[in-house]
Design a protein around this motif. Sequence first.
Motif, mmCIF file in Angstrom:
data_model
loop_
_atom_site.group_PDB
_atom_site.id
_atom_site.type_symbol
_atom_site.label_atom_id
_atom_site.label_comp_id
_atom_site.label_asym_id
_atom_site.label_seq_id
_atom_site.Cartn_x
_atom_site.Cartn_y
_atom_site.Cartn_z
ATOM 1 N N UNK A 138 0.835 -1.207 0.000
ATOM 2 C CA UNK A 138 0.000 0.000 0.000
ATOM 3 C C UNK A 138 0.864 1.249 0.000
ATOM 4 N N UNK A 139 1.921 1.224 0.794
ATOM 5 C CA UNK A 139 2.829 2.367 0.873
ATOM 6 C C UNK A 139 3.549 2.589 -0.451
ATOM 7 N N UNK A 140 4.029 1.518 -1.033
ATOM 8 C CA UNK A 140 4.799 1.625 -2.270
ATOM 9 C C UNK A 140 3.928 1.958 -3.476
ATOM 10 N N UNK A 141 2.853 1.196 -3.652
ATOM 11 C CA UNK A 141 2.068 1.322 -4.881
ATOM 12 C C UNK A 141 1.029 2.435 -4.805
ATOM 13 N N UNK A 142 0.528 2.713 -3.600
ATOM 14 C CA UNK A 142 -0.381 3.844 -3.463
ATOM 15 C C UNK A 142 0.319 5.149 -3.786
ATOM 16 N N UNK A 143 1.571 5.259 -3.385
ATOM 17 C CA UNK A 143 2.334 6.481 -3.666
ATOM 18 C C UNK A 143 2.694 6.580 -5.143
ATOM 19 N N UNK A 144 3.122 5.469 -5.730
ATOM 20 C CA UNK A 144 3.496 5.492 -7.152
ATOM 21 C C UNK A 144 2.291 5.785 -8.036
ATOM 22 N N UNK A 145 1.105 5.331 -7.627
ATOM 23 C CA UNK A 145 -0.101 5.525 -8.424
ATOM 24 C C UNK A 145 -0.467 7.003 -8.528
ATOM 25 N N UNK A 146 0.027 7.812 -7.599
ATOM 26 C CA UNK A 146 -0.269 9.246 -7.598
ATOM 27 C C UNK A 146 0.687 10.040 -8.478
ATOM 28 N N UNK A 147 1.651 9.377 -9.105
ATOM 29 C CA UNK A 147 2.667 10.057 -9.903
ATOM 30 C C UNK A 147 2.263 10.169 -11.368
ATOM 31 N N UNK A 148 2.943 11.079 -12.079
ATOM 32 C CA UNK A 148 2.848 11.173 -13.525
ATOM 33 C C UNK A 148 4.078 10.496 -14.130
ATOM 34 N N UNK A 149 4.011 10.181 -15.423
ATOM 35 C CA UNK A 149 5.085 9.438 -16.064
ATOM 36 C C UNK A 149 6.420 10.181 -16.022
#
Length: 347
Positions: free
Chosen positions: A62-73
Amino acid sequence: MIQILNEDGKIVNEDAMPDLSDDDLVELMRRMVYTRVLDQRSIALNRQGRLGFYAPTAGQEASQLGSQFALEQDDFILPGYRDVPQLIWQGLPLYQAFLFSRGHYHGNQMPEDVQALSPQIIIGAQITQAAGVALGMKNRGKKNVAITYTGDGGASQGDFYEGVNFAGAYQAPAIFIVQNNRFAISVPVEKQSAAKTIAQKSVAMGIPGFLVDGMDVLAVYKVVQEARERAVNGDGPTLIETLTYRYGPHTMAGDDPTRYRTEDMDSEWEKKDPIVRFRKFLEEKGLWSEEKENEVMETAKEEIKAAIKKADKQEKQSVTELISIMHEELPANLKEQMEEFKEKESK
C-alpha cells in the motif's frame, strides 16, 4: 495518523476519499496482488540461487504502490533497495529488475521513458540526490516532482536532514517518503530517535509533514497526490511517514527477524494487511472476487516465469564491458585495469 480504510475495509474518513474511478480502484488492487506474488516468487528464486540481492516487500504494497499511483510518467523516482515495485509499475521491465538483483549493469539502464535512478544501496543517499533532482526540475520550469523513499533507519542518517532541509530552503518540488516498518534491520524505531514520529521532524525544516496509515492504500494515495499538487504549484516539498510493516526479513542476506520481532507483533500487523483490507472494501462494492484475484495471480506467475527466462538469456557482463561504460573518457587507473582484464579475458 491519516486513515481512510480501517482494518475491516470500512471507510472511516469519507471526506478524505480520493477521486478514483472504479477502474482505478481495481487497478490498484491488481498491482498489489501482482506485487505480492512477485515478492513470493523473488524469495523463492533467491533461495534457488537465481537472484542476488533481494529485500522482501510483502506488507508494504500500500505504501509503495499507493504512492506510485499518484505520480505522472515524467515524475522522477529515487528509490531505496526495497522499492523495486515502484520502478516496475513506472515502466521498468521485469526482466531488468531481475538483472538488477543479479548485479548486471543492464538492470540499471532505465528505459528512456522511465525517469528514475537505480535503487540506492547506501542508506539515505537518495535523499540528497532527490533534493538536487527536484531543484533541477524547478530551475528548468518543469511541472513534475522528484519522489524518494527510505525506511525509518534512513531517517536517522545525516543525508536525511541535509536533503530535506535543502529542498525546504529552496522550495524544491520533492516528496520524501519514510516507510516506517518499525525496524532499521533489527533496531526498533523507538531506539533510533526520541521523537514520537518521524513526520514531526518536518516542523524543524519548515515544510508540511504527514503521518499516514501505510497499510491503507487509499490514504497513501491521497496524501501523496496532494503533496504532488503542492509541489508542482510551487509550494515546496513534503515529508510523509507511512506506518507500515515488512512481513519478511530485512533482506535475504541472512537476516533473521525472529531474533528481534515477536510472534504477537507479527500477528498484530498481519491483521492490518493492506491487501486483505482493500479486498474487503472492493468486495463490498462488488468490484473484486476470488476468481478475479486468482486470474491476477496466475498472470503474475506466467509473466514472472517469462521474465526470469529472458534475464537468463542476457549475455553475461565482462569486467572490460563494465569498465568501458563507466566514464566517457577513462581515467588513467581504469585504463590500466582495462588492459589488465582484456588480457585475462582473452585467455
